[in-house]
Design a protein around this motif. Structure first.
Motif, short mmCIF file in Angstrom:
data_model
loop_
_atom_site.label_atom_id
_atom_site.label_comp_id
_atom_site.label_asym_id
_atom_site.label_seq_id
_atom_site.Cartn_x
_atom_site.Cartn_y
_atom_site.Cartn_z
N LYS A 94 0.85 -1.19 0.00
CA LYS A 94 0.00 0.00 0.00
C LYS A 94 0.89 1.24 0.00
CE LYS A 94 -3.80 2.05 2.66
NZ LYS A 94 -4.40 2.70 1.55
N LYS A 95 0.60 2.14 -0.94
CA LYS A 95 1.35 3.41 -0.98
C LYS A 95 1.00 4.24 0.23
CE LYS A 95 2.00 6.08 -4.29
NZ LYS A 95 1.71 7.07 -5.29
N GLU A 96 1.96 5.01 0.69
CA GLU A 96 1.76 5.82 1.90
C GLU A 96 1.43 7.27 1.58
OE1 GLU A 96 5.07 5.20 4.50
OE2 GLU A 96 4.80 3.02 4.47
N LYS A 174 23.48 -6.05 -3.74
CA LYS A 174 23.76 -5.26 -2.55
C LYS A 174 22.71 -4.16 -2.36
CE LYS A 174 27.28 -2.17 -0.78
NZ LYS A 174 28.49 -1.46 -1.14
N HIS A 175 22.20 -3.64 -3.46
CA HIS A 175 21.27 -2.52 -3.40
C HIS A 175 19.84 -2.91 -3.78
CE1 HIS A 175 25.21 -0.56 -3.66
NE2 HIS A 175 24.66 0.32 -2.87
N LEU A 176 19.54 -4.19 -3.77
CA LEU A 176 18.22 -4.66 -4.17
C LEU A 176 17.11 -4.01 -3.33
CD1 LEU A 176 16.49 -6.50 -5.93
CD2 LEU A 176 16.84 -8.31 -4.24
N GLN A 177 17.31 -3.89 -2.04
CA GLN A 177 16.27 -3.30 -1.19
C GLN A 177 15.97 -1.85 -1.56
OE1 GLN A 177 14.26 -5.01 0.83
NE2 GLN A 177 15.41 -6.75 0.06
N LYS A 178 16.98 -1.10 -1.99
CA LYS A 178 16.77 0.28 -2.42
C LYS A 178 15.92 0.30 -3.69
CE LYS A 178 17.69 4.67 -1.97
NZ LYS A 178 17.08 5.42 -0.90
N VAL A 179 16.23 -0.57 -4.63
CA VAL A 179 15.45 -0.65 -5.86
C VAL A 179 14.00 -1.03 -5.53
CG1 VAL A 179 15.17 -1.87 -8.06
CG2 VAL A 179 17.45 -1.18 -7.29
N ILE A 180 13.82 -2.01 -4.66
CA ILE A 180 12.48 -2.44 -4.26
C ILE A 180 11.72 -1.27 -3.63
CG2 ILE A 180 11.20 -3.92 -2.66
CD1 ILE A 180 13.37 -6.07 -3.21
N SER A 181 12.41 -0.48 -2.81
CA SER A 181 11.73 0.67 -2.17
C SER A 181 11.25 1.67 -3.21
CB SER A 181 12.65 1.34 -1.15
OG SER A 181 13.67 2.09 -1.79
N PHE A 182 11.98 1.86 -4.32
CA PHE A 182 11.52 2.74 -5.39
C PHE A 182 10.22 2.20 -5.98
CE2 PHE A 182 16.20 3.81 -6.33
CZ PHE A 182 16.17 4.89 -5.47
N PHE A 183 10.17 0.90 -6.24
CA PHE A 183 8.97 0.30 -6.83
C PHE A 183 7.77 0.43 -5.90
CE2 PHE A 183 12.03 -1.93 -9.60
CZ PHE A 183 11.43 -1.71 -10.82
#
Length: 191
Positions: A94-96, A174-183
């Motif tokens: 859910k978008k915040e 290493k940066h997968l979580q950052k990419v996921i946070s963008f999505f």
């Protein structure tokens, strides 16, 4: 079997050249900045020979299949294998906020059509909206990004925002979580 993660090389180079011509550029501008990646001739010829010698060519999309067919590669040699996704990592949340957000994830370049995306986003002038460009910026498009960034920053009071996140890390684990946070912050994703 040969894996080609993109279009037929001849087709791709024709697209890049045609787009450079549409923009009024040759492959090099007078300031010597690249408008489009000049192909390495030996690499290009080796790749074409590989197409000839291999039994099968694996490609990721129907667009790629069509490019090979148009360049004379028999359909019997082509295998379409779309890229997958790990649904344990990429899943809807859910978008915040209520901002309409478009995210382009990938190379920021003419080849990817980012200049058309910038033009469309600017002309739409959607209230309460953001355009995020996430990925490495190709040198040929930096002036255009600056032009639209300046224009859109002047409109910031109207609720329109442009964000360019120039990265080189982009696809490493290493940066997968950052990419996921963008999505997770998006309404539409363009790659």
């Amino acid at each position: 079997m040969l894996e080609r993660g993109s279009l037929h090389y001849n087709y791709q180079m024709k697209m890049v050249k045609d787009e450079a011509n549409r923009q009024g550029f040759t492959f090099f501008r007078p300031n010597k900045r690249l408008v489009a990646a000049m192909p390495n001739y030996n690499h290009w010829q080796r790749e074409l020979l590989e197409y000839e010698l291999t039994d099968y060519i694996s490609v990721p999309s129907q667009f790629a299949v069509d490019s090979f067919l148009e360049c004379g590669i028999p359909e019997s040699k082509l295998i379409k294998v779309p890229y997958g996704v790990d649904l344990k990592e990429f899943y809807p949340v859910k978008k915040e906020d209520d901002i309409f957000r478009i995210i382009h994830c990938g190379e920021i370049s003419f080849r990817k059509g980012v200049h058309y995306l910038l033009q469309a986003f600017s002309e739409l002038a959607l209230q309460n909206s953001e355009l995020w460009l996430v990925g490495p910026v190709a040198p040929e498009i930096s002036d255009i990004i600056d032009k639209y960034k300046d224009k859109l920053e002047k409109e910031i009071d109207s609720g329109i925002k442009f964000v360019c996140i120039s990265t080189t890390f982009f696809w490493d684990m290493k940066h997968l979580q950052k990419v996921i946070s963008f999505f997770h912050q998006k309404d539409k994703v363009l790659t």
